[in-house]
Design an enzyme around this catalytic site. Structure first.
Site, PDB file in Angstrom:
ATOM      1  N   GLY C 149     -23.090  11.125 -19.800  1.00  0.00           N
ATOM      2  CA  GLY C 149     -22.892  12.486 -20.275  1.00  0.00           C
ATOM      3  C   GLY C 149     -24.228  13.198 -20.419  1.00  0.00           C
ATOM      4  CB  CYS C 150     -25.165  16.763 -20.281  1.00  0.00           C
ATOM      5  SG  CYS C 150     -23.813  17.469 -21.253  1.00  0.00           S
TER       6      CYS C 150
END
Lengths: 338, 338, 338, 338
Positions: C149-150
């Site tokens: 995920g970012c």
């Protein structure tokens, strides 16, 4: 490998030039300089280049430029450029000048709009106006290319087919242009502060902008008669991009010729012009970060509305400069630009 | 009618002060001045006031201030303020000072963070810290109010209940604050240009900002022991607003006391504090253009997360200054502010 | 040439993938699909690709993917991904999955944070967490990479040295993260409208975001004990970028070891990690459009403040996915990414 | 006190109406409703009103409107409005309608531009076009006021003197307008997402916008002949504000009459029109949050360039609606608006 120098490397066009040239397979950046007396590593100014480029930027050093560069990009403010360019040309360097100093052929017009006397009339005569879509052949052999202004690039690409094909009444041309703030450069001015520009929009230099005579000059050449446009630039709360909305009445020759097809034909071989479909108009996002000029056309019974979008720092400055370099050095024209 | 002057009227806090005071039924603005030597009409600087205010703004003129004003708002940069304030106080004017000059009681701390020696220790002692929610009674009788900094206003309103009620471990306080650009004032600096700030976010003066000792001073007073916070301010691509996200571990006293209820009780009579419901957190849009401080609280097993939002130019500067004026002059506290 | 397909090509990560892969010398994009039933040319969705890519995008077509692709990038929303991935793996395709479906090893945690039951436990076991800086060797041999995920990418790169070297008290970790809006995807939601986000900033999913357990999982693995962070994400009025400001108290092992040097050593061979100098902190602009993660460190007597910046669509999604592809296919790791 | 209801209170014009009316000394808001079936407190929708207004908003309830209101502001989407307005008029309520339903006198034009058949021709005839600067006397006695569109307000205020005084060649009028996103309402559409609009600018509905016939209708009435403008609206990355840049060739009657003076005379008694000095042009920031329309004029030998700026939610919608209410109820025209 072509060795190139960038003078005026600390500004927005300098930054965009470095970014593009780092991806160009035939070019090596060998010299960076700027107007300030301070010397520092380019990555202290632009941390995004860390790990990609390791060069110092100091004050302009003619010796270094002569020793290390085949070609020089001059991204200086106007008037500063015409001090340096003659020296570079004397040293047999090819120069792509991004300032306004070699664009206006009439030095009286230059003085009127830039408030200084032109000092290099000799080279001004030799300078080729670097809009490849109109002057590619001349650019091929040029030693000095005057890279077009950002507004003129967008406006002229929207208008060249209309005027060149005689479709427009040249006395009726109106250019309502909208630009991002990087067009104003990296100048610490109150009116360019985030707190001033954010959430705002305004017209400025209403029908008095210095890019207006540049547009008039080229259109007059195309039309083979004096053309004077109405030109109102606006400042957008956007960093990059120009949207030029152009209005012109049809000439008597215009009847029954569908403009989109004529534009497509006019720009048939152009790698960076994309003419949109009927009813489809470009937005800044379509061209930001690219060297494209996207053009949408709405044809009414009596008039044309043409909308052109470019990235002011790429097609409107540094990308077009590299396109000109590619042409001058016979590289494929799109090299490093797609 | 109370006659007020604004010194430093050409900046963002000056602009916000004028806007608020024009809507205040008991106040007449009688004098505007600024640091620059230039004199012009206020509407040439702020065209939005055309038709609402017709006053000239020139360099600070002590005679005029003495003759025309009962109270003076000083919106000068720090160090400039402590030159003028003693003269105004001598002339029996009440002063609300929006600079940092009268906030830090320890002049060594002032010197450390502002890089100048304090010149007005006498009045510094008398100055009342103008956070009405904590010091309303002292403000009532004050001649000189030191209006709090924007970050301290948000941070202290988030922390005062936690520290005041002994809920937080005062050694664990972290303030991660995000501010709009108007907090930096109307200074023509490269780093504040639209082209630099737009689309960006960054931390700055990491744990070294001059508002940190102001927060420490007030929290230490409340806790009756030395408190030192960790404070990291960030610059948002927003003109107005501060969001302070505050983290603190629970103290042993904290167990079993639901924080939202305690905050509600703590701020029960406060007209400008709005404590949000469980699971509801303020955003800048909720308070922009208002004098409110909205507070949301998330209570975990071991820690508190408190989020406070204010408009840095209103509750964080000019609105709070008017709130202080209302208290000093016994006007209803919300007059002109709702 | 490696033939790749992109599933979920019409969203922001799909767009970024296309942009990066068009510049990758060893890759040919052979299939584009999306969730909607509608088929159109990719250039009707993203006009910026006109002249660079001419492919249609229709609903997911397993046959086409099998016939035309060696590897598939899955940029679908979570839950949609675990429907498709098993079929691709059965067909012997390598898969880089950008959804959350193969990141959390504990299916109960997955259910808790994503509100659905996991359907593909078998492949979940085989999936390698695609953070090259920590798991490069495993990625080399993987058939299925779960692209991080970012937020976890930024937070973990800031924390891995602190936790891995035992410098931080793992019970004290606070992550205050700020993200641009593209992280939320191209969803037509009222809260993501320009009119809502412009000029605003807010915290959301306060200490309850679905990326939190992903961070905890990796840190626990590194620390070899249960780690639980405090994590507050904020929405910035920015399109691209994440700034993670991380706070941690020092452990007893931390004394006398200068953190910047340790970070530099830890990331010595990493081509996309840039550790900043003392007192220098990254801003979003330094990494936007790049696959770099820039890290700045402030070391206090008792705690660390680490600030990491990435482009959420590049290092936080599509760039990292290509980096993983490069590793899986033994291309130079930076190919197409510099 | 006048009791007023707002139908369509959950949108941007509803929000602006509430904000203005809360500061109006002669008005009490007694009813709020919206199109959705959901009922909630207005402060759950707009937290900024907490502490200032405590009313629930539910589906439109005709009985409640009849019982509690003297006048009703209708801020519904077009077509929804003409369902409700006849019922309110039958119940003897005065109505200020902010939709497009009662603006176009020719129902065929309405059908062409709004794609529905008009259902209330009877009241359409009675409706007065609520542009006070042109129709104040008719508004005084009206039961139903059709509040002008945002673009027409700006364009007509720029053009009324030119056309009314016969200065412009009415066949040459071009309106290049730029609007903030709130003009599109609070609709969850992909094209209005922050990620799409931020950093962008585009033209839309090029010479085909539904506000064009509204402008033509009023100008034709003023000119006493058919007028058709060219009108290109653009979307700005701004929440509030319209800038209309208007171009017109001079008529033969125009010679030797300085336009600024004529504009000043034309708008002499208008409290909300501010004609700028020679060379001075308005920006959005000058009028945002106000009911002013600021106008700048550049006069060339052959043409006029007129630039008008308004806040689309105030003078372009809710502020003008309150101005109309003030006129209808014989309150001072600026009450609650300065």
């Amino acid at each position: 490998m072509l060795n190139v120098g960038i003078v005026g490397a600390a500004g927005y066009t300098g930054e965009a030039l470095i970014d593009i040239l780092l991806g160009h397979p035939e070019v090596r950046i060998t010299s960076l300089s700027r107007r300030s007396a301070q010397t520092s590593n380019i990555c202290d100014i632009f941390p995004q280049f860390a790990g990609r480029l390791d060069l110092s930027v100091g004050p302009v050093d003619l010796k270094q430029l002569k020793a290390k560069c085949d070609a020089v990009f001059c991204a200086l403010p106007h008037t500063a450029s015409m001090e340096l360019v003659p020296k570079l040309l004397s040293a047999k360097k090819k120069v792509i000048d991004l300032s306004a100093d070699y664009r206006l052929k009439d030095t009286r017009v230059y003085r009127k709009f830039y408030n200084v006397t032109h000092k290099d009339a000799a080279n001004l005569k030799l300078a080729v106006y670097g809009l490849p879509e109109l002057y590619r052949n001349k650019i091929k052999g040029a030693s000095l290319v005057a890279n077009p202004g950002c507004y003129p690039t967008a406006a002229l690409l929207a208008l060249a087919p209309l005027v060149g094909l005689g479709l427009a009444d040249t006395s009726s041309i109106i250019i309502d242009a909208k630009s991002g703030t990087s067009g104003a450069g990296k100048k610490a001015e109150e009116s360019l502060l985030f707190s001033e520009v954010h959430g705002d929009c305004k017209a400025y230099k209403v029908n008095a902008h210095q890019h207006m005579p540049e547009i008039d000059q080229v259109l007059s050449r195309i039309a083979q008669k004096k053309v004077r446009v109405v030109f109102v630039p606006h400042l957008l709360p956007v960093k990059r991009g120009i949207l030029a909305t152009v209005y012109a009445r049809k000439s008597s020759k215009a009847k029954n010729r569908p403009a989109i097809q004529l534009f497509r034909k006019f720009y048939k071989k152009e790698p960076f012009i994309r003419v949109r479909k009927e009813g489809d108009f470009p937005r800044l996002a379509d061209v930001q970060g690219t060297n494209f000029c996207d053009i949408g056309i709405k044809e009414e019974k009596d008039c044309y509305i043409v909308i052109a979008a470019i990235d002011n720092l790429v097609k409107g400055a540094s990308g077009q400069a590299v396109q000109n370099m590619n042409i001058m050095y016979k590289f494929p024209e799109t090299l490093g630009l797609l």
